[in-house]
Design a protein around this motif. Structure first.
Motif, PDB file in Angstrom:
ATOM      1  N   ARG A 533      -6.956 -14.323  -3.100  1.00 30.96           N
ATOM      2  CA  ARG A 533      -8.137 -13.487  -2.895  1.00 30.96           C
ATOM      3  C   ARG A 533      -8.348 -13.142  -1.426  1.00 30.96           C
ATOM      4  O   ARG A 533      -9.434 -12.735  -1.016  1.00 30.96           O
ATOM      5  CB  ARG A 533      -9.359 -14.197  -3.470  1.00 30.96           C
ATOM      6  CG  ARG A 533      -9.158 -14.504  -4.966  1.00 30.96           C
ATOM      7  CD  ARG A 533     -10.460 -14.801  -5.651  1.00 30.96           C
ATOM      8  NE  ARG A 533     -11.321 -13.622  -5.674  1.00 30.96           N
ATOM      9  CZ  ARG A 533     -12.564 -13.630  -6.142  1.00 30.96           C
ATOM     10  NH1 ARG A 533     -13.070 -14.750  -6.605  1.00 30.96           N
ATOM     11  NH2 ARG A 533     -13.289 -12.530  -6.118  1.00 30.96           N
ATOM     12  N   GLU A 535      -8.118 -10.995   1.880  1.00 26.95           N
ATOM     13  CA  GLU A 535      -7.978  -9.600   2.277  1.00 26.95           C
ATOM     14  C   GLU A 535      -7.343  -9.577   3.663  1.00 26.95           C
ATOM     15  O   GLU A 535      -7.936 -10.026   4.642  1.00 26.95           O
ATOM     16  CB  GLU A 535      -9.358  -8.914   2.312  1.00 26.95           C
ATOM     17  CG  GLU A 535      -9.356  -7.497   2.835  1.00 26.95           C
ATOM     18  CD  GLU A 535      -8.816  -6.457   1.833  1.00 26.95           C
ATOM     19  OE1 GLU A 535      -8.673  -6.812   0.648  1.00 26.95           O
ATOM     20  OE2 GLU A 535      -8.533  -5.333   2.263  1.00 26.95           O
ATOM     21  N   LYS A 582     -11.316 -10.978  -2.171  1.00 26.23           N
ATOM     22  CA  LYS A 582     -10.739  -9.755  -2.720  1.00 26.23           C
ATOM     23  C   LYS A 582     -10.994  -9.753  -4.225  1.00 26.23           C
ATOM     24  O   LYS A 582     -10.739 -10.762  -4.902  1.00 26.23           O
ATOM     25  CB  LYS A 582      -9.243  -9.776  -2.432  1.00 26.23           C
ATOM     26  CG  LYS A 582      -8.582  -8.439  -2.568  1.00 26.23           C
ATOM     27  CD  LYS A 582      -7.110  -8.629  -2.230  1.00 26.23           C
ATOM     28  CE  LYS A 582      -6.478  -7.317  -1.850  1.00 26.23           C
ATOM     29  NZ  LYS A 582      -5.243  -7.557  -1.107  1.00 26.23           N
ATOM     30  N   GLU A 584     -11.151  -7.158  -8.029  1.00 23.56           N
ATOM     31  CA  GLU A 584     -10.446  -6.046  -8.673  1.00 23.56           C
ATOM     32  C   GLU A 584     -10.713  -4.752  -7.926  1.00 23.56           C
ATOM     33  O   GLU A 584      -9.808  -4.001  -7.604  1.00 23.56           O
ATOM     34  CB  GLU A 584     -10.923  -5.900 -10.118  1.00 23.56           C
ATOM     35  CG  GLU A 584     -10.702  -7.140 -10.939  1.00 23.56           C
ATOM     36  CD  GLU A 584      -9.541  -6.980 -11.898  1.00 23.56           C
ATOM     37  OE1 GLU A 584      -9.475  -5.927 -12.569  1.00 23.56           O
ATOM     38  OE2 GLU A 584      -8.694  -7.891 -11.963  1.00 23.56           O
ATOM     39  N   THR A 585     -11.990  -4.512  -7.675  1.00 23.52           N
ATOM     40  CA  THR A 585     -12.331  -3.335  -6.889  1.00 23.52           C
ATOM     41  C   THR A 585     -13.029  -3.828  -5.625  1.00 23.52           C
ATOM     42  O   THR A 585     -14.063  -4.469  -5.685  1.00 23.52           O
ATOM     43  CB  THR A 585     -13.288  -2.404  -7.664  1.00 23.52           C
ATOM     44  OG1 THR A 585     -14.363  -3.196  -8.147  1.00 23.52           O
ATOM     45  CG2 THR A 585     -12.591  -1.719  -8.802  1.00 23.52           C
ATOM     46  N   GLY A 586     -12.436  -3.561  -4.521  1.00 25.11           N
ATOM     47  CA  GLY A 586     -13.057  -3.889  -3.250  1.00 25.11           C
ATOM     48  C   GLY A 586     -13.048  -5.384  -2.951  1.00 25.11           C
ATOM     49  O   GLY A 586     -12.268  -6.147  -3.493  1.00 25.11           O
ATOM     50  N   GLU A 588     -15.515  -8.818  -2.467  1.00 22.09           N
ATOM     51  CA  GLU A 588     -16.832  -9.400  -2.745  1.00 22.09           C
ATOM     52  C   GLU A 588     -17.272 -10.236  -1.545  1.00 22.09           C
ATOM     53  O   GLU A 588     -16.485 -10.985  -0.988  1.00 22.09           O
ATOM     54  CB  GLU A 588     -16.695 -10.278  -3.993  1.00 22.09           C
ATOM     55  CG  GLU A 588     -17.986 -10.898  -4.450  1.00 22.09           C
ATOM     56  CD  GLU A 588     -17.757 -12.073  -5.419  1.00 22.09           C
ATOM     57  OE1 GLU A 588     -18.651 -12.924  -5.534  1.00 22.09           O
ATOM     58  OE2 GLU A 588     -16.660 -12.134  -6.031  1.00 22.09           O
TER      59      GLU A 588
ATOM     60  N   SER B 197     -18.811   1.545   3.802  1.00 17.18           N
ATOM     61  CA  SER B 197     -18.003   2.741   3.614  1.00 17.18           C
ATOM     62  C   SER B 197     -17.953   3.560   4.898  1.00 17.18           C
ATOM     63  O   SER B 197     -18.801   3.423   5.776  1.00 17.18           O
ATOM     64  CB  SER B 197     -18.602   3.581   2.492  1.00 17.18           C
ATOM     65  OG  SER B 197     -19.880   4.025   2.888  1.00 17.18           O
ATOM     66  N   ASP B 224      -8.367  -0.439   1.078  1.00 16.39           N
ATOM     67  CA  ASP B 224      -8.965   0.537   0.166  1.00 16.39           C
ATOM     68  C   ASP B 224      -9.735   1.624   0.904  1.00 16.39           C
ATOM     69  O   ASP B 224     -10.419   2.437   0.288  1.00 16.39           O
ATOM     70  CB  ASP B 224      -9.877  -0.175  -0.844  1.00 16.39           C
ATOM     71  CG  ASP B 224     -11.071  -0.826  -0.164  1.00 16.39           C
ATOM     72  OD1 ASP B 224     -11.171  -0.749   1.086  1.00 16.39           O
ATOM     73  OD2 ASP B 224     -11.907  -1.420  -0.875  1.00 16.39           O
ATOM     74  N   SER B 226     -12.260   1.247   2.946  1.00 19.63           N
ATOM     75  CA  SER B 226     -13.551   0.826   3.477  1.00 19.63           C
ATOM     76  C   SER B 226     -13.307   0.184   4.840  1.00 19.63           C
ATOM     77  O   SER B 226     -12.171   0.101   5.294  1.00 19.63           O
ATOM     78  CB  SER B 226     -14.234  -0.150   2.513  1.00 19.63           C
ATOM     79  OG  SER B 226     -13.392  -1.254   2.294  1.00 19.63           O
TER      80      SER B 226
END
Lengths: 800, 401
Positions: A533, A535, A582, A584-586, A588, B197, B224, B226
C-alpha cells in the motif's frame, strides 16, 4: 535585478537618499532585497604607468614592475597579474591605503623583494568580482591622475525583486518609469539620433516569419562599416555593475540596451549569414546548432529558431549561434529586435536548460510596441561608439499588430475594496501618472487605455491594485477587529485533536513530528504489512524521502533510536500525524497517533538503575494506550496476539474495538533494536484516530451507597490460559452482583510445575439496593470458582 | 579548670557585693547578695559547671533572702528557662529552681525567717515564683516540642519522583496559538487532505498553466496525477465549493515542496491559511485583523504593515510585516535592523478564484492570507535550523514544555 543608481538618474531626477529610495521602491512593489556599494572615493589611489618589467628573482609567477605614479620617482611593485606589460596604464595603490575590499596595504617583502604598493584588479577596487588581471586603462591617461577621476565615485546598486506580473520593471528605464509614476516626476528617455546611410535596409535584409504566433514582431536593421573594439569605459562599468562581462562595443551595446530598456537584442555578423533573408521558423526535428557558448544544441520542432538560407543561426529569444556571432573583424551588423511569445521562450529555455538574460526577459513578456524604438536606440549607440552607419529604415514585420487594451473601473468599487476614501480626482491623477489614458471618465467610473508596457492590467481589480499602491498601503487603517460568526466549518475533529495533544503531553509524553515522506526500506522493515500500500513518488528528491509513510511506527522507532544514540536514555514520545495508504482509487489518508517508550522513564528517581523488563515495557505502554483510549471514551477494547515481523514474537497485539481494528502495540523485534545498539525493550503502539467512535456526552449513573464485599482467589492453571479467557469464564458464572474483577498477582515458577502459573484476582460484589450477606457472597463466589475449575482446569490455591 | 572560671569562683565566693564578671565570661552574673544567679547559656557542660558552682556556694551558709531578691530571682529564672536550649537544659533548670536542692527551699526558708508583718508579702512573692517559673517551664517545654525534629522526618531537599515532562511540539503550539487567536474573532478551523487535485491546488487558485510552481521540479505529483498540496490554499477552494458565502475560516496544515532540505527549507512544512469572504470585505479589514493578530502573538503595540507584492490568487496582493518582537521596532539583529519581520502573504481574493468556486465576484469580496508556521516558530522561539523541528531530539523538545 541589479539597478545602478547613477544610471537610474539618467532618466529621472532623484534627490532622495539611498534609504528613502529603498523605502520608495519597496513600498511601490519593487522590493529592494539589497543595496550594494561598489568602489569608493579611492583616496590616494592613482593612475600609474608601468615603465619597466623584470622577473622576480624568487618566484616564477611574480614580476617586478617599475612604475611612474606622477611623482617623478620610480617605484617598484611586486605584481602577480598575468597581463602586465610595459607602457600599460593601470591603477596603483601605495602603501598605507585601505582598499575598498577592506585590505590595508603595508610595507612588506613579497618573497624577499620589497613592494611599495599594489597594482589593482577590479575586485580589489570593489568595482566587480573580476580578478583576471590588473586594470588595463586607456593609454592616454596621465600618471598621477586620481583614480576617482577615471573610475568615478562610489556606485550604489539596488538589487530589486521584480514580481512576475511586472516584466516592465526588468530594466533601468522601467524602474525609472515606475519611480516617475510614484513621485509624479518626469521620465526622460534618451535621444536616439541616427545619421542613416543612403542604402536602404530593405535592399540588404528581408524577414520572413513562419510562426507569427511565436514571433508576433521582428525588426532588422543593417549597419555597415563598424569597427569592433572596446566599448567606452562608462558603458563597461555599467555592464559590470549589472553583472555582465564586457566583450566588445557591438555586443556590449546590445547588452547595454537590453539592461536599459528590457528588450533583448541580438547582433549578427551579416557577412556570415547565408542569403539576405532572416527566417523565423520552428527548428527541424533533430536539427543541431552551435550556440554562442560553443555548445552543440540538439533542437526539436518545439523550438523556435532564427535561420538563414541554410541553417539555424539563433535559438529565438534565448541565445545566438557561434558561427554568426560578432568577431573582431566584423564590419556589417544585422541587428535583431523582436518580440517572441513568452510561453514559447520559457519552454525552450527550460527544455534546453539555457537560462539567459534574454530568455528571462522574453519569458516574462516584452513590450511589443517598443521593439522598433529599442532597435533605433542600439543603432544610435553603434553609430556613436563603433563608427557604424545604419542603412536607411528598418525592416519591421508585425503581422498581428493589436489595438490597445481598454479597461473600465468603478470609483466606488475601488474605495470599497481598499477600504480607504480616496477622492476621484486623486485616483484619476494616479492613472495618468501610470500612463493610462482616459477613454471615458465620469462620476461613476472610467474607461482607460492601457499602455503596451503594462500588459498586466487587464481587469478592474488590477487597476484597484494600482490605486492602492500609489495611494500608499500605509494609508489603509487598522481598526479594532470586528468579529463575525460564520459557523460553516466543522472544526470538531480538529478541536478533539487539539485536546488530545495536551492530554497526551500531560501524561509525560513529548510530541515529535516526522516527515510525511520516508525511505521505503525503513517502512518495509517496520511496517511489513503495508508494503503493497506504499505510494512511491515519481519525482522524489532523494531515496530517503521517496515514499509516503504508511504508518507512524517506523519513524517513531527511528526517532527513539536516534535519541538513544545521543545518550537520551529515557524516552516517552508520541506523534499525531497523517499516513497514506494506496487504495484502489487514489490514496487514503488516515490520522493516527503513535506512542514510543524506552528506558525507565516513568520510574521513581531512586529506581532508575534496575533494567527494564519486557513485562514492564509492554504493560507500561499498554496501560498508557488503555488510559488514552478511555480518555477518548473508548472502554471495551480487546487485545489479541499479533505476529508481525517488526515486533518480537509473542510480544505484540492487535487492538480491536468490536470488529474495528484500532491499532497495534508491541515490543520492537530484537534484531531491529540490536541493529541500533539498543539493549533494552522498545515499546511501540499506534492507534488510528479516524476510526475512534464519536464521543458521547456522559450521563450520570448513580454512585453506589451500599457497601461492597471483596473476595480474593488465587488460581493455578495452564500457562497458555489467558487473562481474557479467565474473565470470559468468570462472566459465564457471574451474578448480577459481581461488580468488578481485578487481577492483582501473577506468578510463574518451578514449584508450580512446568507450564503452570498462578493468577490472583480480587472480586468485588455489591447489590446497589441492599447490603449483601456473607452467605450470599459465598454462594456467588463458589459458583464462579466451580466454573473456573470445571472450564479451565484451574486449581484454587488460596482464597480470602 | 580554665583560669576564667577560677577567677569567677574566687570572685563569687569572696564577695556578696553586686558585680558582673569582668573576665569577659558572659555566662554567669552574680547578684548583690550571696546567691548566685545564673543566666545560663547553652551547653550542658556550662550548666554542670554552674551547678557545681551552686553546690559549692551552699557550703558558705548564706544569709537569708530579701524580698527583692525573690522578685529578682523570679525574673531571672523566667528568662533563664526561656533560654533553655533543649529538654535536658530545661530539666536542669527545673531542678535548679523547683528541685529539692533548688531555689524554692531557700525561698521557703526566707519565708519562715521573715518578720511576721512581712510574711504575707514573702508568701505572695514565693507563690509568684512558683507560678511564673511553672508557667515558664510549660511554655518552654511546648516551644521545644514544636521545634523538635521527629525521628521520621523527611529530607525535604531530596529530589522528588518527577513524572516525565511531557511537551507539545513547537509547531503544534504555534498552530494552537494562531487558531486560538482567530477563533476569538469568529474564525472556524477548516481542514483538507494533504493529497489534493491540480484543480484545487492550482487551477482554481488562478495559477497560470505554465507557472513554475506547477513544475514537477517544484511540486510532488503522484502517479494518478494528484499532488501533495504545495500550500494550504486548496482548503479555501474546498470550503468555498461546499459552502455559500459568507465564510470565515482558518486552515492550518501540512504542505509540500520539492525543496532540497537545508537550514530554512524542508520537503514538508506547515502553513496556516485564513479566508474571509462576505459582502464588502476590504483591505482595511485584512489589515485590522492581522494587526489584532500581531498584537496577540507578539505583544501589545505590535503592528502589521503591507508591502505590495504579487500572488496569482489575490489581487491586490501584499506581503505583511509585523513589528519585530525583539526590538519592538527599533532595529536589531533578528529583524536585520529594519524593525520589521516578514510574516505573511495576503491579499484580496482574485475574482478568478471566486469564479472557479461559483461565487459571484461582483456580489462578494474577500481577503486571504497565509503564513509559514516553521518560520514563525523559528522567529519566536529563536530556532536556528528548520531541521531541528523534525529531528525530535528530546533535549530540544523538552525546552518547549
Amino acid at each position: 535585478m541589479l539597478i545602478p543608481l547613477s544610471w537610474l538618474k539618467d532618466y529621472i531626477e532623484l534627490h532622495e537618499d539611498v534609504d528613502a529610495l529603498r523605502e520608495l521602491l519597496t513600498f511601490s512593489g519593487l522590493e529592494v532585497e539589497a543595496v550594494e556599494t561598489h568602489g569608493s572615493d579611492f583616496e590616494q589611489i592613482v593612475v600609474a604607468e608601468i615603465t619597466a618589467i623584470s622577473p622576480h628573482p624568487n618566484a616564477d609567477k611574480l614580476t617586478l614592475c617599475t612604475i611612474e605614479d606622477g611623482s617623478g620617482v620610480p617605484q617598484t611593485v611586486v605584481c602577480g597579474a598575468p597581463n602586465v606589460r610595459v607602457g600599460m596604464k593601470t591603477i596603483f595603490a601605495p602603501v598605507g591605503v585601505t582598499l575598498p575590499n577592506g585590505l590595508t596595504l603595508k610595507k612588506a617583502k613579497i618573497r624577499g623583494v620589497e613592494s611599495l604598493g599594489m597594482l589593482c584588479a577590479e575586485d580589489e577596487l570593489g568595482l566587480s568580482k573580476a580578478h583576471d588581471g590588473i586594470m588595463d586603462l586607456a593609454a592616454d591617461l596621465s600618471p598621477g591622475t586620481p583614480a576617482v577621476d577615471v573610475l568615478g565615485g562610489p556606485e550604489i546598486v539596488f538589487d530589486l525583486e521584480v514580481t512576475p506580473n511586472r516584466p516592465d520593471c526588468l530594466s533601468v528605464i522601467g524602474v525609472a518609469r515606475e519611480l516617475a509614476a510614484i513621485t509624479g516626476r518626469e521620465l526622460k528617455l534618451p535621444e536616439t539620433p541616427l545619421r542613416e546611410g543612403r542604402e536602404s535596409t530593405a535592399d540588404r535584409a528581408k524577414v520572413r516569419i513562419d510562426d507569427p504566433e511565436a514571433c508576433p514582431r521582428y525588426t532588422a536593421r543593417v549597419l555597415t562599416g563598424a569597427h569592433v573594439g572596446p566599448s567606452p569605459d562608462w558603458m563597461q562599468k555599467r555592464l559590470r555593475l549589472c553583472g555582465i562581462r564586457p566583450i566588445n562595443n557591438l555586443v556590449d551595446i546590445t547588452n547595454y540596451v537590453m539592461l536599459e530598456t528590457g528588450q533583448p537584442l541580438h547582433a549578427f555578423d551579416q557577412s556570415l549569414l547565408h542569403g539576405d533573408t532572416v527566417i523565423v521558423r520552428r527548428a527541424a526535428e533533430g536539427e543541431v546548432m552551435q550556440t554562442l557558448d560553443d555548445k552543440p544544441r540538439k533542437l526539436s520542432a518545439e523550438h523556435l529558431v532564427i535561420a538563414d538560407a541554410g541553417r539555424a543561426v539563433a535559438v529565438a529569444g534565448v541565445m545566438g549561434g557561434a558561427d554568426s556571432e560578432i568577431r573582431d573583424n566584423t564590419t556589417t551588423v544585422l541587428l535583431e529586435s523582436a518580440a517572441f511569445q513568452s510561453s514559447r521562450v520559457r519552454a525552450t529555455a527550460k527544455s534546453l536548460g539555457m537560462h539567459t538574460d534574454s530568455s528571462y526577459r522574453f519569458a516574462r513578456g516584452c513590450d511589443m510596441n517598443n521593439v522598433e524604438w529599442v532597435s533605433r536606440r542600439a543603432a544610435s549607440l553603434m553609430q556613436q561608439h563603433a563608427g557604424a552607419t545604419p542603412l536607411k529604415g528598418v525592416v519591421d514585420v508585425w503581422p498581428g499588430e493589436r489595438s490597445p487594451v481598454q479597461v473600465s473601473c468603478r470609483w466606488k468599487k475601488i474605495t470599497d475594496l481598499i477600504g480607504v476614501d480616496i477622492p476621484v480626482d486623486t485616483m484619476r491623477g494616479y492613472f495618468h501618472r501610470l500612463g493610462l489614458k482616459d477613454v471615458e471618465s465620469s462620476d461613476e467610473g472610467c474607461t482607460l487605455e492601457i499602455p503596451s508596457f503594462r500588459d498586466d492590467l487587464r481587469r478592474e481589480v488590477d487597476l484597484i491594485e494600482e490605486i492602492a499602491r500609489l495611494n500608499g498601503l500605509d494609508k489603509i487603517p487598522a481598526r479594532d477587529p470586528i468579529g463575525r460568526i460564520v459557523p460553516t466549518a466543522n472544526d470538531r475533529p480538529t478541536r478533539r485533536l487539539m485536546n488530545l495533544w495536551s492530554r497526551v503531553a500531560a501524561m509525560g509524553f513529548n510530541e515529535i513530528m516526522n516527515y510525511s515522506l520516508t525511505a521505503p526500506e525503513s517502512l518495509n522493515a517496520l511496517d511489513p504489512n503495508a508494503a503493497a500500500r506504499q505510494e512511491h513518488l515519481p519525482n522524489p528528491i532523494s531515496q530517503d524521502q521517496a515514499v509516503l509513510r504508511t504508518s507512524l511506527i517506523p519513524q517513531m522507532a527511528e526517532t527513539l533510536a536516534r535519541n538513544y544514540a545521543r545518550q537520551n536514555h529515557e524516552l516517552s514520545l508520541f506523534e499525531i500525524g497523517t499516513i497514506f495508504l494506496k487504495a484502489e482509487t487514489g490514496v487514503e489518508e488516515q490520522t493516527r497517533i503513535a506512542f514510543g517508550q524506552l528506558g525507565p522513564v516513568h520510574r521513581p528517581a531512586l529506581d532508575k538503575q534496575r533494567p527494564v523488563s519486557d513485562t514492564e515495557a509492554f504493560y507500561g505502554l499498554k496501560g498508557v494506550v488503555e488510559t488514552f483510549l478511555k480518555s477518548e471514551g473508548v472502554h471495551e477494547v480487546t487485545f489479541i496476539p499479533l505476529e508481525d515481523k517488526s515486533f518480537a514474537p509473542g510480544q505484540a497485539a492487535d487492538i480491536l474495538l468490536g470488529k474495528t481494528h484500532l491499532g497495534r502495540i508491541g515490543l520492537l523485534a530484537r534484531e531491529l533494536r540490536e541493529d541500533w545498539k539498543i539493549h533494552e525493550p522498545v515499546a511501540l503502539a499506534e492507534i488510528i484516530l479516524d476510526v475512534l467512535p464519536k464521543r458521547k456526552t456522559p450521563v450520570m449513573k448513580p454512585v453506589p451507597t451500599m457497601p461492597a464485599t471483596a473476595r480474593d482467589t488465587a488460581l493455578i492453571l495452564d500457562r497458555a490460559v489467558t487473562h481474557a479467557e479467565i474473565l470470559a469464564c468468570i462472566q459465564k458464572a457471574a451474578p448480577y452482583e459481581l461488580e468488578d474483577v481485578q487481577l492483582f498477582d501473577v506468578f510463574e515458577g518451578k514449584k508450580l510445575g512446568e507450564n503452570r502459573k498462578s493468577m490472583a484476582y480480587r472480586f468485588t460484589y455489591r447489590n446497589p439496593k441492599k447490603t449483601l450477606t456473607d452467605k450470599a457472597v459465598e454462594k456467588f463466589h463458589g459458583k464462579i470458582e466451580a466454573r473456573l475449575m470445571q472450564d479451565l482446569g484451574a486449581e484454587i490455591v488460596g482464597r480470602g | 579548670m580554665e583560669p576564667g572560671r577560677n577567677s569567677f569562683f574566687a570572685l563569687n565566693l569572696e564577695t556578696c557585693g553586686y558585680h558582673q564578671d569582668t573576665a569577659s565570661d558572659p555566662i554567669i552574673l552574680s547578684s548583690p547578695n550571696p546567691h548566685i544567679i545564673l543566666s545560663s547559656h547553652h551547653s550542658v557542660l556550662q550548666t554542670n559547671i554552674i551547678l557545681l558552682c551552686v553546690s559549692l556556694i551552699s557550703f558558705y551558709k548564706p544569709c537569708p533572702m530579701q524580698l527583692e531578691d525573690i522578685q529578682h530571682l523570679t525574673d531571672t529564672a523566667v528568662a533563664d528557662i526561656a533560654a533553655a536550649a533543649d529538654e535536658t537544659a530545661l530539666e536542669a533548670a527545673r531542678v535548679r529552681y523547683l528541685g529539692r536542692k533548688g531555689k524554692l527551699p531557700d525561698i521557703m526558708a526566707a519565708l519562715k525567717t521573715a518578720a511576721p508583718e512581712q510574711r504575707p508579702q514573702y508568701g505572695q512573692a514565693a507563690n509568684q515564683f512558683k507560678t511564673r517559673v511553672g508557667e515558664a517551664l510549660d511554655a518552654r517545654k511546648s516551644a521545644l516540642a514544636a521545634t523538635a525534629t521527629p525521628a521520621n522526618a523527611l529530607d525535604v531537599t531530596r529530589p522528588g519522583d518527577l513524572p516525565p515532562l511531557g511537551s507539545i511540539h513547537p509547531i503544534r503550539q504555534i498552530i494552537g496559538r494562531v487558531t486560538e487567536i482567530f477563533d476569538r474573532i469568529g474564525f472556524t478551523v477548516a481542514t483538507g487532505p494533504d493529497i489534493d487535485s491540480v484543480f484545487n491546488n492550482f487551477d482554481a487558485l488562478n495559477t497560470p498553466a505554465d507557472h513554475p510552481s506547477r513544475d514537477p521540479q517544484d511540486t510532488f505529483y503522484l502517479e494518478d496525477g494528484s499532488l501533495l498540496r504545495c500550500h494550504t490554499s486548496p482548503v479555501q477552494v474546498r470550503h468555498m465549493l461546499k459552502h455559500p458565502p459568507p465564510v470565515r475560516i482558518i486552515a492550518p496544515g501540512r504542505a509540500y515542496r520539492r525543496d532540497t532540505p537545508d537550514a530554512t527549507h524542508s520537503a514538508n512544512f506547515h502553513q496556516v491559511e485564513g479566508l474571509y469572504v462576505d459582502k464588502k470585505v476590504s483591505m482595511a479589514d485584512l489589515k485590522s485583523d492581522l494587526t489584532y493578530f500581531a498584537g496577540e502573538v507578539l505583544g501589545p503595540g505590535a503592528k502589521a504593515r503591507f508591502r505590495p507584492h504579487f500572488f496569482p490568487f489575490t489581487e491586490p496582493s501584499v506581503e505583511v510585516d509585523f513589528t519585530c518582537h525583539v526590538c519592538k521596532g527599533k532595529g536589531c539583529r533578528v529583524c536585520k535592523n529594519s524593525g520589521w519581520i516578514e510574516i505573511a502573504g495576503a491579499g484580496m481574493v482574485d475574482p478568478n478564484v471566486f469564479q472557479a468556486v461559483n461565487y459571484d465576484p461582483d456580489a462578494v469580496t474577500g481577503y486571504a492570507f497565509g503564513m509559514g508556521l516553521e518560520r514563525i516558530a523559528m522567529i519566536l522561539l529563536e530556532i536556528d535550523d528548520i531541521r531541528r523541528l523534525y529531528d525530535n531530539d528530546v533535549r530540544f523538545l523538552r525546552q518547549f514544555a
